[in-house]
Design a protein around this motif. Structure first.
Motif, mmCIF file in Angstrom:
data_model
loop_
_atom_site.group_PDB
_atom_site.id
_atom_site.type_symbol
_atom_site.label_atom_id
_atom_site.label_comp_id
_atom_site.label_asym_id
_atom_site.label_seq_id
_atom_site.Cartn_x
_atom_site.Cartn_y
_atom_site.Cartn_z
ATOM 1 N N UNK A 38 14.101 44.479 88.759
ATOM 2 C CA UNK A 38 14.717 43.350 88.051
ATOM 3 C C UNK A 38 14.073 42.042 88.480
ATOM 4 N N UNK A 39 13.836 41.900 89.778
ATOM 5 C CA UNK A 39 13.223 40.666 90.292
ATOM 6 C C UNK A 39 11.845 40.434 89.685
ATOM 7 N N UNK A 40 11.100 41.521 89.487
ATOM 8 C CA UNK A 40 9.771 41.406 88.893
ATOM 9 C C UNK A 40 9.845 40.937 87.455
ATOM 10 N N UNK A 41 10.875 41.368 86.736
ATOM 11 C CA UNK A 41 10.994 41.024 85.317
ATOM 12 C C UNK A 41 11.652 39.675 85.079
ATOM 13 N N UNK A 42 12.522 39.245 85.993
ATOM 14 C CA UNK A 42 13.275 38.015 85.725
ATOM 15 C C UNK A 42 12.391 36.775 85.763
ATOM 16 N N UNK A 43 11.202 36.902 86.362
ATOM 17 C CA UNK A 43 10.287 35.769 86.388
ATOM 18 C C UNK A 43 9.450 35.675 85.111
ATOM 19 N N UNK A 80 17.018 35.365 76.910
ATOM 20 C CA UNK A 80 18.179 36.238 76.998
ATOM 21 C C UNK A 80 17.955 37.440 77.896
ATOM 22 N N UNK A 81 17.272 37.244 79.022
ATOM 23 C CA UNK A 81 16.972 38.347 79.940
ATOM 24 C C UNK A 81 18.258 38.975 80.467
ATOM 25 N N UNK A 82 18.359 40.303 80.361
ATOM 26 C CA UNK A 82 19.501 41.058 80.881
ATOM 27 C C UNK A 82 18.981 42.051 81.911
ATOM 28 N N UNK A 83 19.336 41.889 83.197
ATOM 29 C CA UNK A 83 18.796 42.771 84.233
ATOM 30 C C UNK A 83 19.107 44.237 84.005
ATOM 31 N N UNK A 84 20.188 44.537 83.307
ATOM 32 C CA UNK A 84 20.569 45.944 83.101
ATOM 33 C C UNK A 84 19.685 46.633 82.068
ATOM 34 N N UNK A 85 18.861 45.842 81.381
ATOM 35 C CA UNK A 85 17.945 46.443 80.411
ATOM 36 C C UNK A 85 16.738 47.094 81.070
ATOM 37 N N UNK A 86 16.435 46.697 82.315
ATOM 38 C CA UNK A 86 15.229 47.215 82.959
ATOM 39 C C UNK A 86 15.500 47.924 84.277
ATOM 40 N N UNK A 87 16.728 47.856 84.800
ATOM 41 C CA UNK A 87 16.995 48.377 86.137
ATOM 42 C C UNK A 87 16.831 49.893 86.245
ATOM 43 N N UNK A 88 16.910 50.618 85.115
ATOM 44 C CA UNK A 88 16.728 52.073 85.153
ATOM 45 C C UNK A 88 15.291 52.495 84.860
#
Length: 223
Positions: free
Chosen positions: A32-37, A42-50
Motif C-alpha cells: 500500500x505504501x508503494x502505491x499511495x505515492x 481516489x486511492x483506496x488502500x484496500x484495492x491493492x493490499x491483496x
C-alpha cells in the motif's frame, strides 16, 4: 512460488506485539505504501493490499489466507517495561494550530483532558530476531521487504528499527507458513495443536469488523 524463510534482525528494541504479527500484514502495508505515492485519484488502500507475491490457501468452505505465517520472536533478552509520557504543550498546540497542522474544536484548551492531559504509561520492549515463513516469489517478496525500515509499534520514537532482512529458500517440510490465523475448517497438515480464537484472516488485521472464529497453533496463543 518457493518455500521461503524471512529473518528480520533489529538494531533497536521492539515494542512487544500484543497480537499475532502476520508476515502478509507487513507485506500488505509495504504494498500500500508503494502505491499511495503514485498519482492516483481516489486511492483506496484496500484495492491493492491483496496484490502480494504470495501463494494462497483456500479452505473447503472457500475461505482463503495467504501462505504466510505470523512472525515468531527469537528472544535475546527478557521483556522490560519502558516508561513513556503523553500530553501536548499548549504553546506548541497554538503554534501548530496557527500553521494549520492542528485543528482544535475549541479555542480554549482543556488541560485536564484530551490532548493536553499529561499521562504516564509503560510499554513492554524486547530485543530479538523476527522470523516467518511463506510460499511466494522470492524476488517479489525481497522487493517489498527492501523498503521496510521499521516494524512494530511506536516507530516514531525509534523502536523496531530494521538492521537487515534475509529471505532464504528452505525445504518444503521446513516452511511453516501455517503458523498463523487459519480458517475454522482448515484441512492442511500442521505439527501443532490448533485452538479456536478470534482474528481476521487477512489485512487489515486491526479492523475488528473482519474478525471471526479462526484456528491458530497453540504455541502462538498469548504471544
Amino acid at each position: 512460488m518457493k518455500p521461503l524463510r524471512i529473518t528480520i534482525k533489529l538494531s533497536s528494541p521492539l515494542i512487544e506485539p500484543a497480537n499475532l504479527f502476520h508476515l502478509d500484514g507487513l507485506l500488505a502495508a509495504l504494498r500500500v505504501k508503494a502505491d499511495e505515492h503514485a498519482d492516483q485519484e481516489g486511492f483506496n488502500p484496500r484495492d491493492c493490499q491483496d496484490d502480494l507475491p504470495v501463494e494462497r490457501y483456500v479452505s473447503p468452505s472457500g475461505q482463503w489466507v495467504f501462505k504466510a505465517s505470523a512472525f515468531t520472536l527469537q528472544r535475546e533478552s527478557e521483556p522490560r517495561s519502558w516508561m513513556m509520557t503523553g500530553g501536548l504543550n499548549t504553546t506548541t498546540a497554538a503554534e501548530h494550530r496557527h500553521s494549520g497542522v492542528l485543528n482544535l474544536r475549541s479555542s480554549k484548551p482543556n488541560p485536564a483532558g484530551g490532548h493536553f492531559k499529561g499521562s504516564v504509561f509503560y510499554k513492554p520492549i524486547i530485543w530479538g530476531v523476527l522470523q516467518a515463513w511463506c510460499v511466494g516469489d522470492k524476488a517479489g517478496v525481497e522487493k517489498l521487504l527492501s523498503t521496510c525500515r521499521q516494524v512494530g509499534g511506536k516507530r516514531g520514537t525509534g523502536f523496531g528499527q530494521v538492521e537487515s532482512i534475509d529471505v532464504d529458500e528452505v525445504a518444503p517440510a521446513d516452511c511453516r507458513w501455517y503458523e498463523r490465523a487459519l480458517p475454522s475448517d482448515f484441512d492442511g497438515a500442521s505439527s501443532d495443536e490448533l485452538v479456536g480464537a478470534i482474528s481476521a484472516l487477512r489485512s487489515p488485521y486491526w479492523d475488528r469488523t473482519l474478525h471471526q472464529s479462526v484456528l491458530i497453533p497453540f504455541h502462538l496463543v498469548g504471544w
